[in-house]
Design an enzyme around this catalytic site. Structure first.
Site, mmCIF file in Angstrom:
data_model
loop_
_atom_site.group_PDB
_atom_site.id
_atom_site.type_symbol
_atom_site.label_atom_id
_atom_site.label_comp_id
_atom_site.label_asym_id
_atom_site.label_seq_id
_atom_site.Cartn_x
_atom_site.Cartn_y
_atom_site.Cartn_z
ATOM 1 N NE ARG A 80 -2.530 1.015 3.660
ATOM 2 C CZ ARG A 80 -3.327 0.615 4.598
ATOM 3 N NH1 ARG A 80 -4.387 0.210 4.610
ATOM 4 N NH2 ARG A 80 -2.600 0.705 5.799
ATOM 5 C CE LYS A 182 -2.325 4.513 6.925
ATOM 6 N NZ LYS A 182 -3.978 4.526 7.256
ATOM 7 C CD GLU A 218 -11.813 6.110 4.758
ATOM 8 O OE1 GLU A 218 -11.171 5.291 5.789
ATOM 9 O OE2 GLU A 218 -11.176 6.346 3.726
HETATM 10 C C1 LIG Z 1 -4.670 3.768 7.604
HETATM 11 C C2 LIG Z 1 -6.429 4.156 7.253
HETATM 12 C C3 LIG Z 1 -7.396 3.189 7.531
HETATM 13 C C4 LIG Z 1 -7.301 2.010 7.960
HETATM 14 O O1 LIG Z 1 -6.298 1.301 7.420
HETATM 15 P P1 LIG Z 1 -5.698 -0.439 8.078
HETATM 16 O O2 LIG Z 1 -4.694 -0.856 7.133
HETATM 17 O O3 LIG Z 1 -6.746 -1.309 8.588
HETATM 18 O O4 LIG Z 1 -4.602 0.441 9.104
HETATM 19 C C5 LIG Z 1 -8.668 3.570 7.162
HETATM 20 N N1 LIG Z 1 -9.061 5.080 6.864
HETATM 21 C C6 LIG Z 1 -8.072 5.631 6.409
HETATM 22 C C7 LIG Z 1 -8.335 7.044 5.860
HETATM 23 C C8 LIG Z 1 -6.686 5.514 6.792
HETATM 24 O O5 LIG Z 1 -5.701 6.251 6.520
#
Ligand SMILES: *Cc1c(COP(=O)(O)O)cnc(C)c1O
Length: 338
Positions: A80, A182, A218
């Site tokens: 990722r 991210k 989300e």
């Molecule tokens: C990091 C993140 C998540 C959670 O991802 P994981 O891989 O489960 O830790 C969810 N939403 C956002 C916006 C994120 O930055």
């Protein structure tokens, strides 16, 4: 041993002794090394400061009953990070380098990996930033990749207790923007809505799909899931959602271990009555049950504002059991550090 009250930890910065840092210049990464210095010195023209050319990751190390230390799917974090890096026009960090850096940092700070049974974990933060002398809106001439860590407790105050969330009128990402990466920019956009939500005593915001504002996307830093009244696991699908590794792990467990039907689909705000339970999931949040969602004047309660629903509880125990090495993991999910 270090003197920390593990059970009382929140999700707060703590300076641990060592971090890893590596420098990319002239098309290649240097060897990378551990350092005790938690400050970095970068050019005032660094693209990360002005144009948000950066991305990051978050994963955890878990102390097992036998004293060994587990990482949960760090290869997925590496993949990722590289997808985020590609979107941000940054060089990739080879998977081997990423996992080696994470292991080095965990081992160097081993005293800070919380003991088994305390509920605390070691949170690990890798990040990649554009640095070097620059002023134009172009990709940076140099990059830094660093990994640091600290022991943490629950991300949301309730931990595994339900908390309430509020639908935001703001968007964190655009339909064809950077929501699936991210990157800091998405978080910068979420600071004001987050501040306003906290001031009103909500745990965080729920963001809607930026095109129509009718569907749940989300939570600010975690993905959303719901359990329907007929026991289906449903989680939203959209190109502007950050693909949570925890969410994909739960989709797998719900289907393969609990025989549930799992769906990645639309979750309309006006169809929340279909859900018996709902939660937020992510590395930091683990599984945080959602008590209720405030949407304008409307307040929708899922299972309960005080009790955790049975399916949420079952999924939580399976996931956390796997992470701490108490429950057998699907192949390839656990990497041992020591
Ligand atoms: C990091 C993140 C998540 C959670 O991802 P994981 O891989 O489960 O830790 C969810 N939403 C956002 C916006 C994120 O930055």
């Amino acid at each position: 041993m270090v003197n920390i009250k593990w059970e009382e930890l929140g999700f707060d910065y703590m300076k641990t002794p060592y971090r890893y840092i590596s420098h990319w210049k002239n098309g290649e990464w240097d060897e990378g090394h551990l350092t005790e210095d938690n400050k970095i010195t970068i050019s005032e023209g660094s693209t990360c400061l002005h144009y948000g050319q950066e991305c990051f990751e978050g994963l955890k190390a878990y102390r097992r009953k036998d004293g060994k230390i587990n990482l949960f799917r760090p290869d997925e974090n590496s993949k990722r990070l590289n997808r985020s890096a590609e979107r941000m026009c940054m060089p990739e960090v080879p998977e081997e380098k990423f996992i080696d850096a994470v292991k080095q940092v965990v081992l160097a700070n081993e005293e800070y990996v919380p003991p088994y049974g305390t509920g605390a974990t070691l949170y690990i933060r890798p990040y990649l930033i554009g640095v070097g002398d620059n002023i134009g809106v172009v990709e940076a001439p140099e990059y830094l990749f660093s990994v640091f860590c600290m022991p943490v407790g629950p991300y949301f105050k309730g931990g595994m207790a339900p908390t309430n969330f509020i639908v935001s009128e703001y968007d964190r990402a655009a339909p064809q923007g950077t929501g699936a990466a991210k990157v800091g920019g998405n978080y910068a956009a979420s600071l004001l809505p987050g501040y306003q939500a906290h001031k009103r005593n909500y745990s965080d915001c729920i963001y809607l799909d930026p095109a129509t504002h009718t569907k749940i996307e989300e939570v600010g830093s975690a993905n959303f899931f719901g359990i329907t009244k007929d026991n289906k696991f449903i989680t939203p699908i959209s190109p502007s959602i950050l693909p949570s590794i925890t969410k994909y792990s739960l989709l797998h467990l719900a289907k393969e271990r609990f025989g549930m039907e799992t769906i990645e689909g639309d979750v309309y705000l006006n169809e929340l009555d279909q859900f018996a339970e709902a939660g937020a999931c992510g590395t930091a949040a683990v599984i945080s049950p959602i008590g209720g969602i405030q949407n304008g004047d409307d307040f929708h309660v899922f299972y309960s504002e005080t009790e955790v629903g049975p399916v949420t509880k079952k999924l939580y125990e399976e996931l956390v059991g796997i992470q701490f090495g108490d429950v057998e993991a699907p192949e390839g999910w656990i990497y041992e550090v020591n």
